[in-house]
Design a protein around this motif. Sequence first.
Motif, short mmCIF file in Angstrom:
data_model
loop_
_atom_site.label_atom_id
_atom_site.label_comp_id
_atom_site.label_asym_id
_atom_site.label_seq_id
_atom_site.Cartn_x
_atom_site.Cartn_y
_atom_site.Cartn_z
N VAL A 188 0.85 -1.18 0.00
CA VAL A 188 0.00 0.00 0.00
C VAL A 188 0.89 1.23 0.00
O VAL A 188 1.69 1.43 0.92
N ALA B 189 0.87 5.34 0.05
CA ALA B 189 -0.01 6.44 0.44
C ALA B 189 0.78 7.74 0.39
O ALA B 189 1.89 7.82 0.91
N HIS C 200 -4.11 6.77 -2.36
CA HIS C 200 -3.76 5.43 -1.89
C HIS C 200 -3.73 4.48 -3.09
O HIS C 200 -4.64 4.51 -3.93
#
Length: 335
Positions: free
Chosen positions: A273, A275, A326
């Motif tokens: 992930v 971000a 994201h």
Amino acid sequence: MTLMIVCYMVAFMTEGSRPSFGMFRDAIANTLAAAIAAAPVWLLCTRVPWRLGNHWWFLPLHIAGVTAFIVLWYVATAYMVGVASAMNGGPAAPSFLAGPALRWEAMTAVVLYFAIAAACYTTQATRDAHHSASLLHAAEVSALRAQLDPHLLFNTLHSLLELVRSGDARADDAIDRFARVTRYVSQGRSPGHDLVPLSAEWTMVQDYVALESLRLGTRLTCQFLLGPDLDDVMIPALSLQPLVENAIRHGIAPRPGPGHVSVTAQRRDQFMVLAVLDDGMGARATTTRGSGSGLDLVRRRMLAHYGAALQFTAGPRSGEAGWAVHARFPATQAT
């Protein structure tokens, strides 16, 4: 060809013939005749590619082609059966089909002609699609470079000039960072070979932020948080930097006072992930920030690599000032 031989033998047996060497010989002879007749069909489809399908003469041409194919196959089959008969000690004269066999052969020829044409045109369409994808990839990477280069070039060169003139000790480090960023951006990458380790993109983004800090000074602070065992995860080149540039250019630079950008990469199960958060102007910066060229290009390029496995969101931060991006995708490491 093996499949056609089997089909011929099955057809012969359905007509009451018993399996024999002669049946196998005739099946091979018919298959070879089909192969001889098929070559001109492939040549025709190569000379008249599928892109010309919108011309009025395209369909009549293939109607004439299938007619010629039936005749050619009919003649080729007659002579191949004659050759096969001669090899078995029989007469060498050509054996022309008649009655139901002729109609069956003609119907099979029509099916085979359009199967060959479909295979040829499918191959052409696939090749053209790959070529189009290569051109699109090159255009998208060029667009990302074009977006970065002028913005980075003019602002950084101005800052470097000021540092050199004032004898600032940061000048040497800034020049090194500028050289690394421009080298990374200008590096040629072809489709299917444009994945880079996250560590390379991460280092480039840190250099980029350091160069932007020369212009914005204390108005820009940036925090980087890289999770463990992520250095070798492969991501598309120039995918993280546009997200950070979007945060600085549209979020921090227009706002009065200091601003903060947070860049994090974490592993969650088999996914990574990314971000990028800022506390800047958010949606007020521009009405098209969420669909700007940089964000849109990054989304499309990552979608091309990860398909349905990609989750990509961009929008105002919930309950806070600023913008959040994201990206969640499979954490594939270098082999």
